[in-house]
Each structure stands twice: as C-alpha cells, then as structure tokens.
Design an enzyme around this catalytic site. Structure first.
Site, PDB file in Angstrom:
ATOM      1  CD  GLU A 125      35.534  14.560  40.212  1.00 26.37           C
ATOM      2  OE1 GLU A 125      34.580  14.515  39.418  1.00 26.37           O
ATOM      3  OE2 GLU A 125      36.261  15.552  40.328  1.00 26.37           O
ATOM      4  CE  LYS A 127      32.052   8.376  32.323  1.00 22.65           C
ATOM      5  NZ  LYS A 127      30.733   7.983  31.830  1.00 22.65           N
ATOM      6  CG  ASP A 129      24.503   5.709  33.902  1.00 19.71           C
ATOM      7  OD1 ASP A 129      24.645   6.486  32.951  1.00 19.71           O
ATOM      8  OD2 ASP A 129      24.037   4.565  33.787  1.00 19.71           O
ATOM      9  CE1 TYR A 232      31.448  17.209  34.369  1.00 19.51           C
ATOM     10  CE2 TYR A 232      29.601  15.963  35.226  1.00 19.51           C
ATOM     11  CZ  TYR A 232      30.280  16.538  34.161  1.00 19.51           C
ATOM     12  OH  TYR A 232      29.771  16.420  32.908  1.00 19.51           O
ATOM     13  CE  LYS A 322      31.858   3.200  30.174  1.00 16.43           C
ATOM     14  NZ  LYS A 322      30.675   2.918  29.393  1.00 16.43           N
ATOM     15  CB  CYS A 416      18.454 -23.707   5.537  1.00 16.19           C
ATOM     16  SG  CYS A 416      17.496 -22.320   6.178  1.00 16.19           S
ATOM     17  CB  CYS A 419      14.072 -22.955   3.340  1.00 19.17           C
ATOM     18  SG  CYS A 419      15.817 -22.848   2.916  1.00 19.17           S
ATOM     19  CB  CYS A 432      20.433 -20.935   4.165  1.00 18.28           C
ATOM     20  SG  CYS A 432      19.020 -21.078   3.056  1.00 18.28           S
ATOM     21  CB  CYS A 437      15.709 -19.123   2.888  1.00 15.26           C
ATOM     22  SG  CYS A 437      15.617 -19.396   4.647  1.00 15.26           S
TER      23      CYS A 437
END
Ligand code: IVH
Length: 694
Positions: A125, A127, A129, A232, A322, A416, A419, A432, A437
């Site tokens: 069946e 699915k 949503d 269902y 899925k 970084c 800084c 870093c 920082c």
C-alpha cells in the site's frame, strides 16, 4: 575517509542540526516542518544504532508528534507503533552495504520461518504522509478521535475530526459492537494549495499544515480545509465481524464509507514482485494528489498477526519501503569554514539554491577537510546534492565532466577564519585552539543553554546570539548576570519573555554538576562522560583538585585513571588514558577554572544531583550493557532507569560487565557476553531487578 569516520561525522552533524531545530522550535520559530524534524531524529537513531553508540551518549530527542497543552490526553488501548524500515544504509555482518532487495527477502524468509509456511501472500500500500489518527466507533458511530501522540498516549481531537466532514461519523451498516480504526489524516495537494492562497502567511507544507489544523482549539471552519482521511487498519474490535485478510479489510472499510485506495494496492506472493511494485510506484507518485513518503509491505493474512508479535517499536507483520532520496545538480559557489563549540573547523558548501526533496538547499556540510580532499570538491564545480535521510543536505559527488579549467584544489585553513589563531590538527579534524574565539564563544553558549545541557527555558539560539552581540555575554556565568531589563530591550523580546528567560535561568541553576560539565563543551566530555565524572567526584572542587594533581603527574591521580597493571580498568567509569589527558588538562586550564568560579559565584549548583538517584540494591554499582531492541523500553529509558537506581551503563561488554540486557536482534555484544560468561537477562528480568516488575 573511512565508512565509520564518515558515519560519525554525519552523526555529529545530525546531532547539531537536531539541537538547532529543537531550539528554534522551542523559541517558537521552527524553520523546518515537523516531518522533517522527525526524519532527522529517525536518521540519527538509525545511524547511532548502526554505530553502536551508547544510548546514554545520544542526544535526548523529543518524539516528533508530542502532546499539546489544552488537549485531553488518553492512553491508546493498543499502542500506536511505528514500522520497521528497509534502509539504504544497512550493512551486513561483514560491513558490506546490504541491498534493499536482500533486506526485504531476509525479512520475508524470517516471517516464513516463524509462521512455518511456504506461501506468504503480501499486500503493498502507499504510505500516505499525514498524521496518524485512531478512530473509535461504538455501534457504528464515531465516539472519539485521538492523535498518535507518543505512541502510548495521544490527544483527543474528536471535535476537529468530526468537523472535517470527510471522516465517516457513522459506519454504513454497522449498528453494534465496538472497533478502533487507524488511518492517516492528510491534506490533498490541490486543496492545500487552494487553502494556502487564502492565507497571509502560507503554511510550510501539507503535513505540517494538517497537524496544525487538527490542533486548532476551535474547530469552526475546518470543513473548508478539504483535509481527508486514509484508513488502513482495524486495530481492535469487539462484537463486529471482520474479514480475515488485509485486502478484504480495505474493501470492508470502503463499503462502510471509509476512504481507502483500493486501486493503489498490489497483492502478490513474492517479495521480489512487491519490491518491484514499490520501485515502479515512484513514477506514479508524481501524479497523485497527496504526498506519500514510501510504501508499506504487509502480510495479507490478518490471522497470522498475533503469532508474529511486535517489538516495542514496530509490529512484525509489515515493513516500510522509503523512496531513494532525490539527487539534483547545482553549482558550488563557495567553500566557507565554520567554527564549532570546541573549535572544530568544518568546511561548508555554499550552493546555488536548488530545490531538493521538498525544500530549497543553499548550504551543505562537507564534513571535514579529509573528506573534501577525497572528493576533490572545488569552487565552481557542478556537484550533485541530496538529502541524507531526506533532510540533511549532502554533496554526494562532483560532476568532473563539467569542471571548468582553472579551478583550484581547496586548501585547508592554517588559521582560524574567525580569530586568525593558528589552527591545529588532531586526527582527521582541524581545530581553532583559541577558547576566546568569538564563534566558539557563541557556539559554546548555545550548547550550554541547550536541552541536553542546562536546558534553559526560553533561551534559544537566536537570543544567545543577541546576548553575545549586544550585551557582551562571553562566559556561561555571564548568562546568569544579565538583568531582566537588558533582556527586555532585545529584538522580539518584551518584559514578559525577559522574565520567562530569567525564571528559566534560575531553574537551570539547580540542574547539577553533570549537566554543567556537559554544558561546558569540553572536548571528549559528552553526556555520559559528564555523568560519570560527576558521579565519581561528586563536586566541582574535588574534580578540579584532581585535575590539578593529574596534570602535575601526581602518582595516585594517574593511577586512578590508568592502573599500573594494564589488565585493570581505571576507577572512573569509561575514562581512557588518552581522553583523560585532554579532559583534565582542559579542566585545569585557567579559562575553565574561571568559569567554574563564576558559576559558583552566581549560585549554580556544582555538586552531583543525588535527587535523581534512588539506589536499588540489586542494581547499584553494577555495570549493564544494553543490546538489541527491548520490547517496551527505549534504550534511553532503560539507561535512565538503571542510572537512576545507581547502576552504570556501558557500551562495551567486558569481564567487568555484570549484566547484558538483550532484546530482539541483539548482535555481537550478546555473543561476547556468552563467550565471557556474563549473565544475559531480558527486559522483564531488568525490570524485576529494578523492582519495577508488577
Ligand atoms: S500500517 C504499526 N499502512 O505510517 C503502524 N501505516 O510508521 C502500522 N501510514 O504513522 C501502520 N500509510 O500512520 C500503515 N498504508 C499504511 C500507511 C501507514 C501511512 C503511517 C502510519 C504511521 C506510519 C508508520
């Protein structure tokens, strides 16, 4: 980067996203629909399971469909479970990816074996949503409609459902008995679009919109939304004669005025054909007037269901397929480097906006520089983007055929970007090292206030940013010093919200040492480590005193962590020498000491919280390992119960393990327990130990 390292990187990214969206949600400014949030959590849990992450190390994610204030909550007669999923990420015991077809046939064979049958008719069946709903009918009349809630208890939405006019209020030809029908409430796409046009602020998507509409306190006007139902299942019945197969059940529901999609279902005796139908359905998906997020493959013979049983999470009579995530090409405009709470530098792809799986994507994490190097992603490239678990955008690969001349390899930063401090490398990551920082400061404060840490009510990320930028907050203790008036002067804040935040902070002061430690974002100190340290040292003073002695190589302190006899484990649960060096050095640093002093000054409780522990003699001091799916308890719940009774939960089985609690589909940990002669118990025995059995 190896499979595991990549999965771990994805897991930490997912955790960050979940925390971010949770904070946005709690601040009343959700940026993604609930279904997308659920997907994030689901993907996180799936990956954490695959990686065997200790339940206590996981983020404590809130189930997506929660309870709403102002609605009556009732317990479902039969829990509303989820479905097991065929997962594109599953691997077999040797670590090889397992094709969906193999997963489905393994599932099919297991069911054949359990039922001792050769022929096993299936029904497939769509699915749908939407949001799950339970509909109770007495004498054929709708008595009550309830949301899924947390699966055990849901909210009563009878008025709202009745108002729709699309859910049967009376089942044709049923005058006696009682039954509970399960189905999905969903918003047809055309109806949704039409309704959305009438709104000033359009709704994000049909599922989210439908959930919101069904939680309207005043149901007036809901009939104009066009929201429909898709039924269902009959979950429970008494005094009503029902058909014996799912196919006939759908027809039975249709004959009584329910909406089912008989034309969309497919019946077969072969798992291969079932899978083919699912795969082919993807093309049909585009032409439907409702969203589907996959297909459900069920055993057709309802008489077999009781024999098949269920786990606490899903029944064994069905499994979900899925659809594979959508992949789209787009242009990589730039690669930026972001700074995390512990200083980790992460490359981020800035993309030409592209619509993938329902949302527009313009940024995607590139995980780390080793990964980026391996994929050889360059600015100007055409890249393929998809959403892992349909939500976190990923750059899957570069279309090298489209690469223009003159593009350059990306050079990882040596300093970084925020800084300018010289960056340091540790394993595959770059950091870093400057705790002051500005980006680190911001990220750390966000983390400190977040749910798994101090859980400060009302203090979301947007507000933290303002506190840093406008009120000069730098350190966790500064948060507690901000005056209500200053808070009220910030954007989108008023006196009332300011007071709420102050009250939230006041409450957070009493959360105890473990949460404070977790909140400080010390490298290698996650939720579990923070709890273990707090449990062992009891107070911040004792912990800091120990850190000083450890750093000074005091023999006794070092011996506590790493006994001279290498066969023994240190006294502090779960603490290995390597992380101990890093943890105690950081704890002993002037910056961290100062934070502790500041927290003590503002009155934050820096001692272990004994209130949560109610020691149970059979459990206290014992080490448990959880494996497999337990019938009723989630891992996080079992962990909480064990810890709450004074026991410990570990992720690895060793001779020191007292009990392995094994659920369904327990894997290598069970085998290891057996080989070491460690006692293996089930959930019921655990509950008995805890004194919770009835
Ligand atoms: S059977 C134990 N059939 O999907 C749950 N569920 O994860 C058995 N859903 O929220 C569900 N269409 O509401 C089943 N044809 C279908 C479905 C369906 C949508 C939803 C269901 C639940 C989720 C299951």
């Amino acid at each position: 980067m190896g499979g595991r390292a990549q999965a771990e990187a994805e897991l930490s990214q997912l955790a960050a996203e979940i925390r971010y969206h949770e904070a946005a949600y709690r601040a009343g400014e959700p940026e993604i629909p609930d279904s997308a949030f659920d997907d994030l959590v689901e993907r996180y849990q799936e990956l954490a399971d695959e990686l065997g992450i200790d339940p206590a190390e996981r983020i404590d994610a809130r189930p997506g469909e929660d309870h709403t204030v102002g609605f009556e909550t009732v317990t479902h007669r039969v829990p509303m479970l989820s479905l097991e999923k065929l997962s594109p990420n599953r691997r077999d015991s040797s670590g090889e990816p397992m094709p969906i077809g193999d997963q489905l046939s393994a599932w099919f064979r297991r069911r054949q074996k359990e039922l001792e049958v050769q022929e096993l008719p299936l029904i497939v069946e769509p699915k749908v949503d939407g949001i799950s709903v339970s509909l109770s009918y007495v004498g054929g009349a709708l008595q009550r409609a309830v949301t899924r809630g947390d699966g055990q208890r849901g909210d009563v939405i009878t008025k709202q459902v009745s108002q729709l006019g699309t859910v049967p209020l009376k089942l044709d030809g049923v005058d006696r008995g009682e039954l509970e029908i399960r189905g999905e409430l969903y918003w047809p796409l055309t109806e949704f679009a039409r309704f959305n046009e009438t709104l000033d602020r359009p709704l994000i998507n049909p599922r989210n919109g439908c959930a919101g509409m069904m939680k309207r306190k005043d149901p007036t006007g809901l009939e104009a939304t066009g929201i429909r139902s898709f039924l269902y299942q009959v979950a429970w019945a008494q005094g009503v004669k029902l058909p014996r197969t799912q196919g006939e059940m759908l027809r039975w529901l249709a004959d009584r005025g329910g909406e089912v999609y008989l034309s969309e279902v497919f019946q077969t005796g072969s798992d291969e054909e079932a899978l083919r139908y699912c795969e082919e359905y993807q093309t049909r998906r585009e032409s439907l007037d409702f969203d589907i997020d996959g297909m459900v493959i069920k055993i057709d013979d309802l008489g077999m269901y009781p024999r098949l049983g269920a786990t606490g999470h899903h029944p064994h009579w069905g499994i979900a397929y899925k659809f594979p995530p959508e992949r789209k090409p787009t242009k990589l405009l730039d690669i930026q480097v972001s700074v995390g709470k512990s200083g980790k530098l992460t490359p981020v792809a800035i993309l030409e906006p592209v619509f993938v799986s329902g949302t527009t994507v313009s940024r995607a994490s590139l995980h780390n520089f080793v990964e980026l190097e391996r994929k050889d992603v360059r600015v100007g490239d055409t890249v393929l983007v998809e959403k892992a678990g349909e939500i976190i955008p990923q750059v899957v690969e570069v279309d090298k055929s489209k690469r223009k001349r003159g593009t350059k390899r990306f050079v990882p930063p040596t300093e970084c970007p925020t800084c300018g401090t010289e960056a340091v490398s540790e394993e595959i990551f770059v950091y870093c090292p400057n705790p002051a920082c500005p980006d680190q400061v911001r990220e750390r404060l966000r983390h400190f206030a977040s749910r798994p840490a101090m859980d400060v009510d009302g203090l979301g990320e947007v507000l933290v940013d303002q506190l840093v930028d406008r009120l000069g907050v730098r350190s966790p203790d500064d948060l507690f010093r901000v005056e209500a008036d200053a808070l009220a002067s910030l954007d989108r804040m008023g006196q009332k919200s300011a007071e709420r935040v102050k009250a939230g902070l006041e409450q957070a002061k009493g959360r105890g040492l473990a949460r404070v430690l977790n909140g400080l974002a010390i490298r290698h100190v996650g939720e579990t480590m923070a709890e273990d340290l707090a449990a062992y040292f009891k107070t911040a003073d004792a912990l800091l005193d120990f850190a000083a002695r450890y750093v000074a190589e005091d023999e006794e302190a070092v011996e506590t962590v790493a006994p001279a006899k290498s066969t023994e484990r240190g006294a502090i649960e779960g603490l290995a020498r390597k992380s101990a060096d890093s943890i105690f050095h950081e704890l002993n640093s002037p910056a961290v000491r100062k934070v502790f002093e500041g927290l003590a000054e503002v009155g934050v409780d820096l001692s272990v919280h004994a209130a949560d522990v109610r020691e149970v003699a059979d459990v206290a001091g014992k080490t448990f390992v959880l494996t497999g799916t337990l019938p009723t308890l989630k891992r996080t719940e079992a962990t909480k119960l064990i810890k709450g009774a004074g026991g410990k939960v570990s992720g690895t089985v060793s001779k020191k393990t007292d009990y392995v609690v094994a659920g369904e589909e327990a894997g290598s940990k069970l085998a290891k327990a057996q080989s070491l002669g460690v006692e293996v118990i089930d959930e019921a025995a655990l509950l008995a130990l805890l004194g919770e059995a009835n």
